[in-house]
Design a protein around this motif. Structure first.
Motif, mmCIF file in Angstrom:
data_model
loop_
_atom_site.group_PDB
_atom_site.id
_atom_site.type_symbol
_atom_site.label_atom_id
_atom_site.label_comp_id
_atom_site.label_asym_id
_atom_site.label_seq_id
_atom_site.Cartn_x
_atom_site.Cartn_y
_atom_site.Cartn_z
ATOM 1 N N UNK A 65 -75.350 -8.688 -46.894
ATOM 2 C CA UNK A 65 -76.465 -8.002 -47.156
ATOM 3 C C UNK A 65 -76.488 -6.643 -46.398
ATOM 4 N N UNK B 211 -72.272 -25.028 -47.771
ATOM 5 C CA UNK B 211 -73.521 -26.165 -47.993
ATOM 6 C C UNK B 211 -72.920 -27.539 -48.286
ATOM 7 N N UNK C 53 -91.183 -23.233 -47.781
ATOM 8 C CA UNK C 53 -90.113 -22.227 -47.715
ATOM 9 C C UNK C 53 -90.489 -21.152 -46.972
ATOM 10 N N UNK C 54 -91.669 -20.645 -46.887
ATOM 11 C CA UNK C 54 -92.162 -19.471 -46.126
ATOM 12 C C UNK C 54 -92.978 -20.131 -45.018
ATOM 13 N N UNK D 113 -76.995 -6.781 -55.997
ATOM 14 C CA UNK D 113 -78.156 -6.501 -56.430
ATOM 15 C C UNK D 113 -78.700 -5.539 -55.587
ATOM 16 N N UNK E 225 -77.371 -6.457 -51.884
ATOM 17 C CA UNK E 225 -77.099 -8.058 -51.755
ATOM 18 C C UNK E 225 -75.965 -8.200 -52.557
ATOM 19 N N UNK F 222 -83.743 -25.859 -45.631
ATOM 20 C CA UNK F 222 -83.238 -26.036 -44.195
ATOM 21 C C UNK F 222 -84.253 -25.673 -43.383
ATOM 22 N N UNK G 135 -79.029 -22.018 -57.518
ATOM 23 C CA UNK G 135 -78.622 -21.060 -58.408
ATOM 24 C C UNK G 135 -77.309 -21.358 -59.037
ATOM 25 N N UNK G 136 -76.447 -21.504 -58.100
ATOM 26 C CA UNK G 136 -75.096 -22.274 -58.694
ATOM 27 C C UNK G 136 -75.410 -23.317 -59.447
ATOM 28 N N UNK H 226 -69.720 -15.621 -56.266
ATOM 29 C CA UNK H 226 -70.056 -16.959 -56.717
ATOM 30 C C UNK H 226 -68.509 -17.648 -57.092
ATOM 31 N N UNK I 186 -76.225 -25.547 -54.161
ATOM 32 C CA UNK I 186 -77.545 -24.882 -54.010
ATOM 33 C C UNK I 186 -77.920 -24.628 -55.397
ATOM 34 N N UNK J 240 -71.268 -13.588 -48.858
ATOM 35 C CA UNK J 240 -72.178 -12.609 -49.108
ATOM 36 C C UNK J 240 -72.312 -11.522 -48.244
ATOM 37 N N UNK K 214 -81.866 -15.882 -52.042
ATOM 38 C CA UNK K 214 -81.684 -15.028 -53.419
ATOM 39 C C UNK K 214 -80.644 -15.485 -53.950
ATOM 40 N N UNK K 215 -79.360 -15.298 -53.488
ATOM 41 C CA UNK K 215 -78.034 -15.797 -54.333
ATOM 42 C C UNK K 215 -77.990 -17.061 -54.469
ATOM 43 N N UNK K 216 -78.366 -18.002 -53.454
ATOM 44 C CA UNK K 216 -78.243 -19.447 -53.523
ATOM 45 C C UNK K 216 -79.242 -20.208 -53.936
ATOM 46 N N UNK K 217 -80.637 -19.780 -53.903
ATOM 47 C CA UNK K 217 -81.693 -20.543 -53.924
ATOM 48 C C UNK K 217 -81.958 -21.402 -52.866
ATOM 49 N N UNK K 218 -81.114 -21.321 -51.670
ATOM 50 C CA UNK K 218 -81.079 -22.398 -50.706
ATOM 51 C C UNK K 218 -81.909 -21.915 -49.650
ATOM 52 N N UNK K 219 -83.323 -22.182 -49.274
ATOM 53 C CA UNK K 219 -84.088 -21.425 -48.477
ATOM 54 C C UNK K 219 -83.810 -22.122 -47.011
ATOM 55 N N UNK K 220 -83.792 -21.121 -46.004
ATOM 56 C CA UNK K 220 -83.743 -21.545 -44.647
ATOM 57 C C UNK K 220 -84.684 -20.796 -43.900
ATOM 58 N N UNK L 217 -87.229 -11.627 -44.680
ATOM 59 C CA UNK L 217 -86.635 -10.973 -46.024
ATOM 60 C C UNK L 217 -85.917 -11.972 -46.444
ATOM 61 N N UNK L 218 -86.095 -12.111 -47.835
ATOM 62 C CA UNK L 218 -85.138 -12.896 -48.725
ATOM 63 C C UNK L 218 -83.690 -12.490 -48.721
ATOM 64 N N UNK L 219 -82.867 -13.043 -48.542
ATOM 65 C CA UNK L 219 -81.577 -12.464 -48.243
ATOM 66 C C UNK L 219 -80.506 -13.544 -49.065
ATOM 67 N N UNK L 220 -79.169 -13.345 -48.520
ATOM 68 C CA UNK L 220 -78.297 -14.006 -49.312
ATOM 69 C C UNK L 220 -78.345 -15.284 -49.345
ATOM 70 N N UNK L 221 -78.881 -16.441 -48.614
ATOM 71 C CA UNK L 221 -78.886 -17.717 -49.124
ATOM 72 C C UNK L 221 -80.088 -18.089 -49.872
ATOM 73 N N UNK M 194 -77.361 -17.364 -66.320
ATOM 74 C CA UNK M 194 -78.313 -18.264 -65.826
ATOM 75 C C UNK M 194 -79.292 -18.833 -66.610
#
Lengths: 363, 363
Positions: free
Chosen positions: B173, B192, A248-249, B320, B297, B53, B198-199, B301, B196, B171, A337-343, A331-335, A48
Motif C-alpha cells: 500500500x 493465510x 467486517x467493518x 490499483x 495498492x 479475522x 479473491x484468489x 498473486x 482467500x 503487497x 481489497x486484494x485478497x478479500x480477507x477482512x481483518x 481503509x480497505x487495503x491489501x488484505x 475474475x
C-alpha cells in the motif's frame, strides 16, 4: 402511496412519491436540454470472471454550478432548473444523467475487443429522499421512511419486470468520507443486466446452506442473534437490526425481517413499517454515537429479478461505516481489497455495546 | 542473495537480505520488550462464505513516538530501538507486532460463538524495501528490486512450507490516499491459513478456462495484449506490463511473465530480472506521470502453497492506483463494494496512452 410519473425534456424519467396526493407541474425540470446519450459498454474480466462497465463520458462531469446550486433541491428559478420540481411530494426518483448502465433502446453496440464485450443495459437511478437539503434519512419520520421502502419496492417491481434486468440494488453512500460530494439526502438504485458478483456469491452460499441445513444462512443467523441478544440494536414484532457476529467493518449493522422475504416488493405493510423503524433506529444510533452525521455505505440485498427461485436468500441491509473509532478511518487495503480477507481490529460485541448504549426516540 | 536470520528480544523473527554479504549486529532490535502475544481468531461469515479475522488488540496501536521516530529506519540510538538494525543490508523482513494472523504455536483457542470459529493461524510480515526512509520502491536500482523479488520468493517458500499456510500474498500500500501513515518504503506479506476469496475465485475461473480453452485466462490475455499492443507499458524478453483491457481502476496495470510461472519461488533468474525491470518501469511511469509520488495498492498473486495443482493460474501483479485524474480520487462505493460490479469512467486505452507517453530510464 401516491405516485406521479413525468418525463424530463432530455427524455429521462422522473417519478414522484408522496404520503399525500402529489402536486407538481406537468413538466419535469432538467439541468440538461439535450437528449440523453449513453456510450457505456461492458467488458469481460477473464481472471475474475465478471463484467466491468465503461462509461467514458462520466469523466466529463465538469458541470460547475454556483456554490448555492443544488441539483437535487426543488426548482425555484426556471432559468436554473434542477433535477426535481417544486410542489408537494416526499421522494423523487429519476434516471442518472451519467449512467454506467442505460436503457436497452439507447444502448450502443459494444466495441470489438480482445475480451468479450456487451451492451451496458440496465438503469442507474437517483433517489432523492426528501425536499429538504439540510435533512437526512435518519431525520425523517417513520412514515416517510416507510414510503421510501415502498418506493424501493415500486422501482424493484418496475425495473425487475424488464427482460434485460436481473438484479436491482438500492444503496446509499453517505458522507464525504465515502466520496459523496452532494450532501442533499439521496441514494441510488442500480439495475443490472447480470447478477453482480457479491449477490451471486451470496446466492450460491445460500443455496448450499438450504441444501445442508434446510433454511437460509441469514434465517439461521437471525434466530441465533435473537437468542444471543448482546449484538441486537432493534427488536420489533417483524424486523430486527444487529451488529452481526461476523462484521467486517467495526460499526457494521444488518437490518432484516424475522421471517424471510425475497425483496421490497414482497413486504407486507406491517412488516415494512417495522423494517422502516428498524432502519431509522440504526441510523439515529449512528448519528447519536458521536453527536454528528455518521457516514456509511448502506446496501439492500434482494433476490434477483430473473424469474428463478433463490432458496435461502433474504432481503436485508448491510451497512458499512468507514470509521474504526471516532477519528480513525478504516481503509480497505491489501488484505481486504486484494485478497478479500477482512481483518478487524475491533470485536463486534464491543461495537454493538457502544451502539446499544445510544438512546433513540422514534416519533 | 545474501541472507541473515535473527530473532528479536520479543521473539519475533527478522531476516535481512542483501546483494552483498550482510553485516549486522547479532542482536536484532525491537521497540517492544515483552513477548508477542496474539489474541486473534477467525469467524465464519455465513452469508459470504468466507473467514474474517478479529484481532482486538490492534485497536491499541497507540504507540506515540516522537515525530522523528521511524520504526522502519535502522536503529541509531540503542535507547530507542527501531524494528531493524544498522549495518549492511538492503531489505529486511520481520513479523508484524500487531498481526491479524499469527504463528500456530502462539494462536489462542477461538471463542465459542453462533458461527464457526477457528484459530487465526498464519503470519503477517513487514518488508522494509530499503534503509533509506526518503526513497521509494520506484527509485531503487533494478538489482535491488530483483533482490526484493528473490526475498518474496524466499518468504513464499518458507511460509508456504508450513502445514497450516495455504496462500502467501505480498503487497504494497503506497501513499496517504490509501491509508498509509508510515512513509518509509515498505510492503507487507500475509500468509493465510485458507485460500482467500479473491484468489479462490481466480483459481476457479482459471481452472474452468483451462478446461474450455486449454490454457489459463492470463496466458490467453497476455498473447492478445501483446498482439494488440496499444495498452503495453513494458515488453521485455521474459516479462511484460500493460493496462489490462478489463481494468477496474483508471490507472490499473498488470505485470507478469510471458510464459506462465506459479510463483516467485519458481522464477528463473533471467525471468526474475526482467520482471523486476517491468515492475520498475511501471512504478517510474506512475511517478513520472504527474511528477509526484503516485499512490497505489499493488498485490502479487501466486499459486497457493497447498500442494495441489492449480492449472491456469499465473504469477502476476495487479496494481490499483486510487486516482481517476490528477486531482480526483476514485472512491469505491455502492456498486463496487456492495455489488462487486465495477463502473469505470475512463477507457483503459486512454489511460494506457497517458502512461505510455511517460519516458522512463532504468539504470
Amino acid at each position: 402511496m401516491h405516485k406521479l410519473l413525468l418525463t424530463k425534456p432530455d427524455g429521462r424519467s422522473l417519478t414522484l412519491y408522496g404520503r399525500a396526493p402529489i402536486e407538481a407541474p406537468d413538466q419535469a425540470p432538467s439541468p440538461f436540454s439535450e437528449p440523453l446519450g449513453t456510450s457505456a459498454h461492458l467488458r469481460w474480466h477473464p481472471l475474475r470472471g465478471e463484467w466491468v462497465t465503461y462509461a467514458a463520458y462520466r469523466q466529463d462531469r465538469t458541470f460547475l454550478p454556483p456554490p448555492e446550486y443544488n441539483p437535487l433541491a426543488p426548482t425555484t428559478d426556471p432559468a436554473h432548473p434542477t433535477e426535481v420540481p417544486a410542489g408537494r411530494w416526499d421522494i423523487a426518483v429519476f434516471e442518472n444523467r451519467f449512467p454506467s448502465l442505460g436503457p436497452s433502446e439507447q444502448a450502443v453496440a459494444p466495441p470489438q475487443l480482445i475480451v468479450p464485450t456487451a451492451r451496458a443495459e440496465g438503469q442507474c437511478e437517483v433517489v432523492v429522499f426528501t425536499q429538504d437539503p439540510k435533512s437526512s434519512l435518519s431525520a425523517l419520520p417513520p412514515d416517510h421512511v416507510d414510503l421510501l421502502l415502498q418506493a424501493w419496492g415500486d422501482r424493484t417491481r418496475l425495473l425487475g419486470a424488464r427482460e434485460e434486468i436481473r438484479y436491482v440494488l438500492p444503496f446509499e453512500n453517505r458522507g464525504a468520507e465515502v466520496g459523496v460530494t452532494l450532501h442533499h439526502p439521496h441514494g441510488q438504485i442500480y439495475a443490472y443486466p447480470v447478477i453482480p458478483p457479491v449477490p451471486q456469491r451470496m446466492l450460491d452460499v445460500a443455496r448450499e446452506h438450504v441444501a445442508r441445513h434446510g433454511r437460509g444462512p441469514l434465517q439461521a443467523l437471525v434466530e441465533a442473534e435473537l437468542a444471543a441478544g448482546e449484538r441486537l440494536l432493534y427488536e420489533g414484532p417483524h424486523a430486527l437490526a444487529f451488529v452481526p457476529v461476523c462484521a467486517r467493518y467495526p460499526y457494521e449493522v444488518w437490518i432484516t425481517t424475522r421471517e424471510p422475504v425475497a425483496g421490497f416488493a414482497e413486504l407486507a405493510p406491517p412488516v415494512r413499517r417495522d423494517l422502516a423503524r428498524a432502519l431509522l433506529t440504526v441510523l439515529r444510533k449512528y448519528d447519536g454515537l458521536w453527536q454528528r452525521p455518521f457516514p456509511y455505505l448502506m446496501a439492500w440485498y434482494q433476490a434477483p429479478t430473473d424469474g428463478q427461485a433463490h432458496p435461502g436468500f433474504q432481503l436485508h441491509a448491510q451497512v458499512w461505516p468507514p470509521y474504526r473509532t471516532r477519528d480513525r478511518l478504516k481503509y480497505l487495503a491489501g488484505t481486504e481489497i486484494a485478497a478479500g480477507f477482512f481483518a478487524m481490529d475491533a470485536l463486534p460485541e464491543a461495537k454493538a455495546a457502544e451502539l446499544r448504549a445510544v438512546a433513540v426516540e422514534l416519533d
